[in-house]
Design an enzyme around this catalytic site. Structure first.
Site, mmCIF file in Angstrom:
data_model
loop_
_atom_site.group_PDB
_atom_site.id
_atom_site.type_symbol
_atom_site.label_atom_id
_atom_site.label_comp_id
_atom_site.label_asym_id
_atom_site.label_seq_id
_atom_site.Cartn_x
_atom_site.Cartn_y
_atom_site.Cartn_z
ATOM 1 N N GLU A 109 45.356 90.012 94.906
ATOM 2 C CA GLU A 109 43.970 90.254 95.265
ATOM 3 C C GLU A 109 43.505 89.235 96.306
ATOM 4 O OE1 GLU A 109 42.951 92.971 94.578
ATOM 5 O OE2 GLU A 109 42.808 93.505 92.468
ATOM 6 N N ASP B 27 40.792 96.871 98.873
ATOM 7 C CA ASP B 27 40.429 95.487 99.199
ATOM 8 C C ASP B 27 41.553 94.784 99.965
ATOM 9 O OD1 ASP B 27 42.353 95.147 97.259
ATOM 10 O OD2 ASP B 27 41.134 93.899 95.926
ATOM 11 N N ASP C 289 54.419 95.434 89.951
ATOM 12 C CA ASP C 289 53.354 94.972 89.061
ATOM 13 C C ASP C 289 53.199 95.840 87.812
ATOM 14 O OD1 ASP C 289 52.454 97.148 90.522
ATOM 15 O OD2 ASP C 289 50.921 96.041 91.604
ATOM 16 N N HIS D 39 44.761 94.601 99.034
ATOM 17 C CA HIS D 39 45.841 93.995 98.237
ATOM 18 C C HIS D 39 47.175 94.706 98.442
ATOM 19 C CE1 HIS D 39 44.703 96.730 94.572
ATOM 20 N NE2 HIS D 39 45.709 97.282 95.218
HETATM 21 C C1 F6R Z 1 50.812 99.400 92.616
HETATM 22 C C2 F6R Z 1 50.541 98.557 93.788
HETATM 23 C C3 F6R Z 1 49.218 98.644 94.467
HETATM 24 C C4 F6R Z 1 48.986 100.036 95.098
HETATM 25 C C5 F6R Z 1 47.634 100.098 95.772
HETATM 26 C C6 F6R Z 1 47.370 101.468 96.366
HETATM 27 O O1 F6R Z 1 52.105 99.165 92.128
HETATM 28 O O2 F6R Z 1 51.362 97.778 94.162
HETATM 29 O O3 F6R Z 1 49.146 97.671 95.470
HETATM 30 O O4 F6R Z 1 50.005 100.287 96.009
HETATM 31 O O5 F6R Z 1 46.625 99.794 94.865
HETATM 32 O O6 F6R Z 1 47.238 102.409 95.345
HETATM 33 P P1 F6R Z 1 47.193 103.962 95.680
HETATM 34 O O7 F6R Z 1 48.526 104.302 96.216
HETATM 35 O O8 F6R Z 1 46.937 104.640 94.359
HETATM 36 O O9 F6R Z 1 46.111 104.154 96.681
#
Ligand code: F6R
Length: 273
Positions: free
Chosen positions: A151, A144, A67, A146
Site C-alpha cells: 500500500e 491506489d 499475497d 498498489h
Molecule cells: C492480488 C494483488 C493485487 C491486485 C490488485 C488489482 O493478488 O496482488 O495487487 O492485483 O488489487 O486487483 P483487480 O485485478 O481485481 O483489479
C-alpha cells in the site's frame, strides 16, 4: 519497459497467456509469481484452454502467490463465493483445472499466528530464494497504485510482511468481491500478508496488466511518474529490470506518451519480430 496496448481485455488476456505459455514451454520448471483479482482471470482461463487443447504442461511449474488476506484461510466447508481467501481463488480459477503439483504451489498462510509471523514471512522469502528466485512475476494494480498488497508508503526495500490495507483497497475489494458474496463490510479483512516491493523487484521478468477506464488514471501516474512511495507501482518502470506492461485501450487512455508507445510497438513488430 515495454508498453503493449491492445483493443480489448480479451486481447491482452490472450497476449499475456501466450507470454506465460512460451516461458513455461522454454523453461518447464519455471518459478512463477502469481496474482489474484479480476485482472488476471482472463489469462488463467486462456492458460487452462492452452493446457487442455495444446498440452501446456504445468507438472514441473512452481508458483508463489503475491499475497493473502490475514485472518482467513482456505475453507472447503464454505462455497467458493463464501470463501474469500486468495488460496480458494487460485484453486477455483486456476490450480484445479491444470496438472500443477499442489506441493509446488505457495500462497502466504493467512492463519499463521501473530507471534510466528516474522519467521513465517522470512521463510516465504527463503523458499523463493532456495528455488532460485522468481523467473516471471505477474502483477495487477490497485486503484491506489498498489502492487501485491504494498500500500502507499511501502518502502522500495520492503520484503514479505504483514501490511495494513488502505481504505481505498478495503472499499474496492469489498465492493468487487465480499459484497457480491453477500458479505458485510465488517467481514472484510484489514490486514494482508504480501511479498514486498523488494521481493517483486528481484523477479527476473515482470508483467503488469491493467484493464478498464477505472485504472487509466493510476496507470498513467504509475508509468509516467513522478516516482513516489505513495504509488508503489511507480517503482516498477525505474527499478524492475525487465517489465512488460499490457493495457487495453481504456486503461491506456490517460497516458501522455500513448502515441510513443504505439509507435515503438509498431517498429518492434515490423523490424524485430
Ligand atoms: C492480488 C494483488 C493485487 C491486485 C490488485 C488489482 O493478488 O496482488 O495487487 O492485483 O488489487 O486487483 P483487480 O485485478 O481485481 O483489479
Amino acid at each position: 519497459m515495454d508498453v503493449i496496448i491492445k483493443e480489448s481485455y480479451e486481447e491482452i488476456s490472450r497476449y499475456g497467456a501466450n507470454i506465460l505459455a512460451v516461458e513455461i514451454r522454454n523453461n518447464p520448471d519455471i518459478n512463477l509469481g502469481l496474482a489474484t483479482g479480476n485482472t488476471w482471470l482472463g489469462v488463467y482461463k486462456e492458460l487452462i484452454r492452452i493446457h487442455n487443447e495444446e498440452e501446456l504442461d504445468f507438472s514441473k511449474v512452481t508458483t508463489f502467490n503475491l499475497d493473502e488476506y490475514y485472518g482467513i484461510g482456505i475453507d472447503f466447508n464454505k462455497s467458493p463465493k463464501e470463501d474469500q481467501s486468495y488460496a480458494r481463488f487460485m484453486h477455483e480459477n486456476f490450480f484445479r483445472h491444470v496438472n500443477i503439483n499442489q506441493e509446488n504451489t505457495h500462497i502466504p498462510d493467512g492463519l499463521v499466528l501473530l507471534e510466528n509471523l516474522d519467521d513465517y514471512c522470512e521463510g516465504y522469502e527463503n523458499e523463493i530464494k532456495s528455488r532460485g528466485g522468481i523467473d516471471l512475476q505477474i502483477l495487477g494494480i490497485g486503484k491506489d497504485g498498489h502492487i501485491g498488497f504494498n500500500e502507499p508508503a511501502s518502502s522500495v526495500k520492503s520484503r514479505t510482511r504483514l501490511e495494513i490495507l488502505d481504505e481505498t483497497t478495503i472499499d474496492t475489494n469489498w465492493e468487487k468481491f465480499y459484497r457480491k458474496a453477500g458479505g458485510k463490510k465488517e467481514d472484510m479483512p484489514y490486514f494482508a500478508i504480501t511479498m514486498g516491493i523488494g521481493t517483486i523487484l528481484e523477479s527476473k521478468r515482470g508483467i503488469l496488466m491493467a484493464s478498464g477506464e477505472e485504472k487509466a488514471e493510476i496507470i498513467a501516474k504509475a508509468l509516467e511518474g513522478p516516482l513516489t512511495a505513495q504509488i508503489t507501482a511507480s517503482y516498477l518502470p525505474i527499478y524492475h529490470p525487465s517489465l512488460t506492461v499490457l493495457l487495453d485501450e481504456a486503461a491506456a487512455s490517460k497516458l501522455e506518451r500513448y502515441e510513443h508507445y504505439k509507435h515503438v510497438e509498431e517498429l518492434k513488430r515490423k523490424f524485430l519480430k
